[in-house]
Write a protein that holds these residues in place. Structure first.
Motif, PDB file in Angstrom:
ATOM      1  N   GLN A   3     -16.992  31.120  59.582  1.00 36.84           N
ATOM      2  CA  GLN A   3     -17.273  30.407  58.345  1.00 36.84           C
ATOM      3  C   GLN A   3     -15.967  30.012  57.674  1.00 36.84           C
ATOM      4  N   THR A   4     -16.017  28.891  56.976  1.00 38.21           N
ATOM      5  CA  THR A   4     -14.847  28.453  56.222  1.00 38.21           C
ATOM      6  C   THR A   4     -15.003  28.928  54.786  1.00 38.21           C
ATOM      7  N   VAL A   5     -13.951  29.571  54.298  1.00 43.43           N
ATOM      8  CA  VAL A   5     -13.977  30.088  52.917  1.00 43.43           C
ATOM      9  C   VAL A   5     -12.908  29.355  52.115  1.00 43.43           C
ATOM     10  N   LEU A  17      -7.157  38.069  46.947  1.00 41.01           N
ATOM     11  CA  LEU A  17      -8.296  37.977  47.876  1.00 41.01           C
ATOM     12  C   LEU A  17      -7.879  37.319  49.180  1.00 41.01           C
ATOM     13  N   LEU A  18      -7.115  36.243  49.041  1.00 33.49           N
ATOM     14  CA  LEU A  18      -6.660  35.505  50.219  1.00 33.49           C
ATOM     15  C   LEU A  18      -5.854  36.415  51.146  1.00 33.49           C
ATOM     16  N   SER A  19      -4.893  37.149  50.583  1.00 31.80           N
ATOM     17  CA  SER A  19      -4.061  37.996  51.444  1.00 31.80           C
ATOM     18  C   SER A  19      -4.898  39.145  52.009  1.00 31.80           C
ATOM     19  N   GLY A  20      -5.860  39.656  51.209  1.00 34.75           N
ATOM     20  CA  GLY A  20      -6.748  40.715  51.703  1.00 34.75           C
ATOM     21  C   GLY A  20      -7.573  40.230  52.885  1.00 34.75           C
ATOM     22  N   MET A  21      -8.090  39.004  52.787  1.00 37.43           N
ATOM     23  CA  MET A  21      -8.913  38.463  53.881  1.00 37.43           C
ATOM     24  C   MET A  21      -8.090  38.301  55.154  1.00 37.43           C
ATOM     25  N   LEU A  31      -9.435  29.325  56.253  1.00 37.69           N
ATOM     26  CA  LEU A  31      -9.310  29.542  54.812  1.00 37.69           C
ATOM     27  C   LEU A  31      -8.694  28.315  54.131  1.00 37.69           C
ATOM     28  N   LEU A  32      -9.297  27.903  53.028  1.00 36.37           N
ATOM     29  CA  LEU A  32      -8.790  26.778  52.245  1.00 36.37           C
ATOM     30  C   LEU A  32      -8.440  27.283  50.849  1.00 36.37           C
ATOM     31  N   ILE A  66     -15.153  30.516  46.640  1.00 37.21           N
ATOM     32  CA  ILE A  66     -14.858  31.581  45.675  1.00 37.21           C
ATOM     33  C   ILE A  66     -14.211  30.937  44.452  1.00 37.21           C
ATOM     34  N   LEU A  67     -14.886  31.043  43.314  1.00 40.89           N
ATOM     35  CA  LEU A  67     -14.363  30.430  42.092  1.00 40.89           C
ATOM     36  C   LEU A  67     -13.491  31.461  41.377  1.00 40.89           C
TER      37      LEU A  67
END
Ligand SMILES: NC(=O)c1ccc[n+]([C@@H]2O[C@H](COP(=O)([O-])OP(=O)(O)OC[C@H]3O[C@@H](n4cnc5c(N)ncnc54)[C@H](OP(=O)(O)O)[C@@H]3O)[C@@H](O)[C@H]2O)c1
Length: 269
Positions: A3-5, A17-21, A31-32, A66-67
Motif C-alpha cells: 500500500q502507498t502511504v 511516523l515516517l522514520s518509524g515506518m 511512502l509519499l 495520514i493528516l
C-alpha cells in the motif's frame, strides 16, 4: 500488493511516523510526503528517499493518508484533498481535538476515518498513540493505523468519546513529568546540590522508576512501599506531598485538561 502511504504535513509528528515506518520495514518507494515549504520537502527526500508530492497528488495516488498538520491548518488541507479523494481510501488524522465527524463531513460520503492522538515520545519510539474509529472505519482500518503508529511506541484503541480523557492523560502526560522534574531539580538546588547534578539525579530516578513500572508488572503502590521504610526518609516526604494536596491537585489538573480538550473539539478556541 504494497500500500502507498502519504504523510500530509510532514512536520515533527509526521517525520517521526515516517522514520518509524521505514525502520519497521516500509519501503521508501511506497511512502509519499507533502509539506508547505519546498526546502522541507527536499530535506525529507534526501534524508529518507521518499517522494515529495502535492496534497492533490497524494489524494489521487495514496491508499492511506495520514493528516499531520496543525489543527488550525486542517480545514485548508481537507479542502485541497476533497476534490481528489475517493471513499476507498483510508484517512488517519493525528490532529489534536479534530473529530472524525468533522473530517467525514469534509470528504466523500463513506470515507473511513481513524483518529489518533499520539504524544511527543513518538520522537524516541516511546510514544503512546490512542486510536479511535470514525463511523465508516472497520477493524481492518484500525489495524492499519496500529501498524503505522505501533512503529513509534504503544497503541491503545478507545471509543472516540474517551479521546478527551486520553488526551488529558497521555497527550499532555509527558508535560506533567517534565514539570515534576523541574520542581524536584529546584528542590535539589535548595538542598545544596549544583543544578546539573540535581537534574541528572532526578532524570535517572525518573527513568529507573519508569522502567520498573513498565517491566516489573507491580502495582505502583507496591513499588512505592518498597522504598518506604518505617520512620524513614521517604515517608517524611510522602506526608508533605499529602499535606500539600498533591494527589488532589493531579486529579483536578487532569480534569481541567480533559475539559479543555472538549472545548477545543467543539471549536471553542
Ligand atoms: N507535537 C505534539 O506533541 C503532538 C501530540 C499529539 C498530536 N499532535 C498533532 O500532530 C499534528 C502535527 O503536529 P506537529 O507538532 O508535528 O506540527 P508541525 O511540526 O508544525 O508539523 C505540521 C507540518 O504541516 C505542514 N503543513 C501545514 N499546512 C500544510 C498543507 N496545507 N499542506 C502540507 N503541509 C502543511 C507545516 O508546514 P510549515 O512548517 O511550512 O508550516 C508543518 O511542517 C498536530 O495536529 C498536532 O495536534 C502533536
Amino acid at each position: 500488493m504494497p500500500q502507498t502511504v502519504a504523510v500530509l504535513g510532514t512536520g515533527k509528528i509526521g517525520e517521526a511516523l515516517l522514520s518509524g515506518m521505514i525502520r519497521a520495514g516500509w519501503r521508501p518507494a511506497d511512502l509519499l510526503v507533502t509539506t508547505r515549504r519546498t526546502e522541507r520537502a527536499e530535506k525529507l527526500r534526501t534524508r529518507y528517499g521518499v517522494k515529495a508530492v502535492t496534497n492533490a497528488e497524494a489524494a489521487k495516488s495514496a491508499d492511506i493518508l495520514i493528516l499531520a498538520v496543525k489543527p488550525q491548518d486542517m480545514s485548508t488541507l481537507l479542502s485541497e484533498l476533497a476534490p481528489h479523494l475517493t471513499a476507498d481510501r483510508l484517512v488517519i488524522s493525528a490532529a489534536a481535538g479534530i473529530t472524525t465527524g468533522f473530517i467525514e463531513g469534509s470528504l466523500a460520503a463513506g470515507t473511513p476515518v481513524v483518529r489518533v492522538m499520539p504524544n511527543t515520545p513518538v520522537l524516541v519510539d516511546e510514544g503512546m498513540s490512542v486510536i479511535s474509529a470514525g463511523s465508516h472505519a472497520t477493524g481492518e482500518h484500525l489495524d492499519h493505523a496500529e501498524s503505522i503508529f505501533g512503529g513509534v511506541g504503544k497503541t491503545l484503541r478507545v471509543p472516540e468519546s474517551q479521546q478527551d480523557a486520553a488526551t488529558a492523560l497521555s497527550g499532555s502526560g509527558p508535560a506533567y513529568f517534565y514539570f515534576l522534574v523541574e520542581a524536584m531539580t529546584d528542590a535539589g538546588i535548595l538542598l545544596g546540590l549544583p543544578r546539573a547534578q540535581a537534574h541528572d539525579l532526578i532524570v535517572q530516578a525518573a527513568i529507573g522508576a519508569a522502567v520498573m513500572l513498565r517491566d516489573s508488572g507491580e502495582h505502583p503502590v507496591k513499588l512505592r512501599e518498597a522504598v518506604t521504610s518505617p520512620a524513614g526518609t521517604t515517608i517524611s516526604a510522602i506526608r508533605e506531598l499529602e499535606n500539600h494536596g498533591v494527589r488532589a491537585a493531579l486529579i483536578a489538573a487532569l480534569e481541567a485538561a480533559r475539559d479543555r480538550s472538549r472545548e477545543l473539539a467543539t471549536g471553542n478556541g
